[in-house]
Design a protein around this motif. Structure first.
Motif, PDB file in Angstrom:
ATOM      1  N   ILE A  69       3.979   2.098   5.917  1.00  0.00           N
ATOM      2  CA  ILE A  69       3.442   1.130   6.626  1.00  0.00           C
ATOM      3  C   ILE A  69       1.495   0.836   6.526  1.00  0.00           C
ATOM      4  N   GLY A  70       1.572  -0.308   6.131  1.00  0.00           N
ATOM      5  CA  GLY A  70       0.113  -1.135   5.327  1.00  0.00           C
ATOM      6  C   GLY A  70      -0.545  -1.707   6.279  1.00  0.00           C
ATOM      7  N   HIS A  71      -2.328  -0.998   6.542  1.00  0.00           N
ATOM      8  CA  HIS A  71      -4.043  -0.990   7.498  1.00  0.00           C
ATOM      9  C   HIS A  71      -3.905  -2.277   6.681  1.00  0.00           C
ATOM     10  N   SER A  72      -4.597  -3.635   6.835  1.00  0.00           N
ATOM     11  CA  SER A  72      -5.232  -4.173   7.134  1.00  0.00           C
ATOM     12  C   SER A  72      -5.364  -4.901   5.412  1.00  0.00           C
ATOM     13  N   MET A  73      -6.429  -3.912   4.731  1.00  0.00           N
ATOM     14  CA  MET A  73      -5.746  -4.090   2.924  1.00  0.00           C
ATOM     15  C   MET A  73      -4.513  -3.489   2.692  1.00  0.00           C
ATOM     16  N   GLY A  74      -4.242  -2.265   2.852  1.00  0.00           N
ATOM     17  CA  GLY A  74      -3.185  -2.025   2.927  1.00  0.00           C
ATOM     18  C   GLY A  74      -2.143  -2.545   2.573  1.00  0.00           C
ATOM     19  N   GLY A  75      -2.291  -3.868   3.016  1.00  0.00           N
ATOM     20  CA  GLY A  75      -1.076  -4.941   2.570  1.00  0.00           C
ATOM     21  C   GLY A  75      -0.877  -5.356   1.298  1.00  0.00           C
ATOM     22  N   TYR A  76      -1.483  -5.474   1.052  1.00  0.00           N
ATOM     23  CA  TYR A  76      -1.740  -5.825  -0.665  1.00  0.00           C
ATOM     24  C   TYR A  76      -1.411  -4.322  -1.307  1.00  0.00           C
ATOM     25  N   ALA A  77      -2.069  -3.220  -0.927  1.00  0.00           N
ATOM     26  CA  ALA A  77      -1.724  -2.037  -2.116  1.00  0.00           C
ATOM     27  C   ALA A  77       0.008  -2.072  -1.623  1.00  0.00           C
ATOM     28  N   ILE A  78       0.765  -2.321  -0.593  1.00  0.00           N
ATOM     29  CA  ILE A  78       1.867  -1.710   0.089  1.00  0.00           C
ATOM     30  C   ILE A  78       2.535  -2.541  -0.748  1.00  0.00           C
ATOM     31  N   THR A  79       2.662  -4.228  -0.417  1.00  0.00           N
ATOM     32  CA  THR A  79       3.225  -5.151  -1.448  1.00  0.00           C
ATOM     33  C   THR A  79       3.152  -4.851  -2.890  1.00  0.00           C
ATOM     34  N   ALA A  80       1.919  -4.112  -3.927  1.00  0.00           N
ATOM     35  CA  ALA A  80       1.671  -4.684  -4.995  1.00  0.00           C
ATOM     36  C   ALA A  80       3.010  -3.279  -5.271  1.00  0.00           C
ATOM     37  N   ALA A  81       3.119  -2.483  -5.017  1.00  0.00           N
ATOM     38  CA  ALA A  81       3.741  -0.951  -5.378  1.00  0.00           C
ATOM     39  C   ALA A  81       5.224  -1.872  -5.189  1.00  0.00           C
ATOM     40  N   ALA A  82       5.369  -2.196  -4.070  1.00  0.00           N
ATOM     41  CA  ALA A  82       6.560  -3.021  -3.898  1.00  0.00           C
ATOM     42  C   ALA A  82       7.412  -4.062  -4.555  1.00  0.00           C
ATOM     43  N   GLN A  83       6.427  -4.586  -4.612  1.00  0.00           N
ATOM     44  CA  GLN A  83       6.414  -5.731  -6.022  1.00  0.00           C
ATOM     45  C   GLN A  83       6.887  -4.825  -7.643  1.00  0.00           C
ATOM     46  N   LYS A  84       6.393  -3.583  -7.551  1.00  0.00           N
ATOM     47  CA  LYS A  84       6.434  -3.290  -9.240  1.00  0.00           C
ATOM     48  C   LYS A  84       8.319  -2.362  -9.484  1.00  0.00           C
ATOM     49  N   ASP A  85       8.170  -1.790  -7.540  1.00  0.00           N
ATOM     50  CA  ASP A  85       9.537  -0.871  -7.662  1.00  0.00           C
ATOM     51  C   ASP A  85      10.065  -1.254  -6.339  1.00  0.00           C
ATOM     52  N   PRO A  86      11.294  -1.746  -5.920  1.00  0.00           N
ATOM     53  CA  PRO A  86      11.073  -1.843  -4.249  1.00  0.00           C
ATOM     54  C   PRO A  86      12.544  -1.267  -4.438  1.00  0.00           C
ATOM     55  N   SER A  87      12.932  -0.472  -5.095  1.00  0.00           N
ATOM     56  CA  SER A  87      14.132   0.375  -4.872  1.00  0.00           C
ATOM     57  C   SER A  87      13.598   1.328  -4.109  1.00  0.00           C
ATOM     58  N   ARG A  88      12.112   2.064  -4.248  1.00  0.00           N
ATOM     59  CA  ARG A  88      11.413   3.056  -3.180  1.00  0.00           C
ATOM     60  C   ARG A  88      10.749   2.871  -2.057  1.00  0.00           C
ATOM     61  N   PHE A  89      11.787   1.434  -1.522  1.00  0.00           N
ATOM     62  CA  PHE A  89      10.953   1.705  -0.382  1.00  0.00           C
ATOM     63  C   PHE A  89      12.567   1.556   0.587  1.00  0.00           C
ATOM     64  N   GLY A  90      12.471   2.003   1.833  1.00  0.00           N
ATOM     65  CA  GLY A  90      13.128   1.437   3.079  1.00  0.00           C
ATOM     66  C   GLY A  90      12.628   1.001   3.627  1.00  0.00           C
ATOM     67  N   GLN A  91      11.358   0.682   4.019  1.00  0.00           N
ATOM     68  CA  GLN A  91      10.685  -0.985   5.034  1.00  0.00           C
ATOM     69  C   GLN A  91       9.278  -0.553   4.445  1.00  0.00           C
ATOM     70  N   LEU A  92       8.453  -1.667   4.793  1.00  0.00           N
ATOM     71  CA  LEU A  92       7.478  -2.603   4.708  1.00  0.00           C
ATOM     72  C   LEU A  92       7.170  -2.706   5.912  1.00  0.00           C
ATOM     73  N   ILE A  93       5.784  -1.614   6.962  1.00  0.00           N
ATOM     74  CA  ILE A  93       5.453  -2.382   8.161  1.00  0.00           C
ATOM     75  C   ILE A  93       3.653  -2.375   7.926  1.00  0.00           C
ATOM     76  N   TYR A  94       3.584  -3.290   8.188  1.00  0.00           N
ATOM     77  CA  TYR A  94       2.058  -4.464   7.991  1.00  0.00           C
ATOM     78  C   TYR A  94       1.862  -4.265   9.205  1.00  0.00           C
ATOM     79  N   LEU A  95       0.334  -3.827   9.200  1.00  0.00           N
ATOM     80  CA  LEU A  95      -0.527  -3.391  10.834  1.00  0.00           C
ATOM     81  C   LEU A  95      -1.481  -4.426  10.361  1.00  0.00           C
ATOM     82  N   CYS A  96      -2.032  -5.325  10.889  1.00  0.00           N
ATOM     83  CA  CYS A  96      -2.750  -6.093  11.495  1.00  0.00           C
ATOM     84  C   CYS A  96      -3.809  -6.242  10.098  1.00  0.00           C
ATOM     85  N   ALA A  97      -2.615  -6.538   9.065  1.00  0.00           N
ATOM     86  CA  ALA A  97      -2.665  -6.956   7.818  1.00  0.00           C
ATOM     87  C   ALA A  97      -2.201  -7.780   6.995  1.00  0.00           C
TER      88      ALA A  97
END
Length: 236
Positions: A69-97
């Motif tokens: 779950i990425g809050h606010s700026m965290g939306g960039y952090a979690i997207t960048a991580a998933a772009q590097k290796d999507p196999s490491r995540f089951g789901q991304l949740i953006y919270l007012c991000a």
């Protein structure tokens, strides 16, 4: 139940999830929060804090089953991580991000919004490498509907935010888009205008988007309501 990784936004740290962690535990989940580089207890020097470092921190804390779950700026952090290796995540949740647009930095996306409520509170450091948020203005921007105790707790912990991660763009998010995602918008948000959150999710299926009637910090304003929505997103 799910392994849930909580990722904070600008000027914050893992401490902001204090009230949401027990609310998620009560629903049977296994939540944990991290400090991104340069935030909270992490002492990475400002000059070394980058969006790439954020992504690596998120990846290091994730497993293939993790709901992040990425809050606010965290939306960039979690997207960048998933772009590097999507196999490491089951789901991304953006919270007012922020949901990154390829080729656009977070700073550029902020300027795309119809209003700039955060800008008057930003105080840039003399070297231009970081900024802080004026503590006299932070309550109305971040915490206008939060309990007084939570407000005091948060104001004592806000930290400088490195500029570099907010000035970096992702060339593509195609790999990140292979991970199931969900968005929780906040109608009374005093930082990222609600109408801009709607714009960022305009092409998302309705089943992947829902609203909370609160400000930018639902983890303090309504932790039980937030945990309920996260739980529903995980089960969807």
């Amino acid at each position: 139940m799910a392994d849930v990784l909580l990722v904070h936004g600008a000027c914050h740290g893992g401490w902001c999830w204090r009230d949401t962690i027990p609310a998620l535990q009560a629903r049977g989940h296994r939540p944990r929060a991290i400090d991104l580089p340069g935030h909270g207890a992490d002492r990475t020097p400002v000059a070394e804090v980058t969006l790439d470092a954020y992504a690596d921190a998120v990846l290091a804390a994730s497993t293939p089953d993790t709901v992040v779950i990425g809050h606010s700026m965290g939306g960039y952090a979690i997207t960048a991580a998933a772009q590097k290796d999507p196999s490491r995540f089951g789901q991304l949740i953006y919270l007012c991000a922020y949901v990154p647009v390829p080729g656009k930095s977070l700073a550029e996306m902020r300027r795309m919004a119809p209003r700039q409520p955060l800008l008057p509170a930003v105080r840039l450091a003399g070297d231009g490498r970081s900024f802080t948020v004026d503590p006299s203005l932070a309550p109305g921007i971040f915490y206008q509907d939060c309990p007084p105790e939570a407000l005091a707790y948060a104001l004592a912990r806000l930290c400088p935010q490195a500029v570099a991660p907010t000035a970096a763009a992702l060339d593509s998010i195609d790999r990140a888009l292979t991970v199931p995602r969900h968005y929780i918008r906040c109608r009374q948000d005093g930082t990222i205008p609600y109408e801009f959150q709607c714009e960022m999710t305009a092409d998302w299926p309705e089943s992947q988007v829902e609203d909370m009637d609160c400000g930018h910090s639902p983890f303090f304003a309504d932790p039980d309501g937030l945990a309920r929505r996260i739980d529903a997103a995980i089960r969807s």
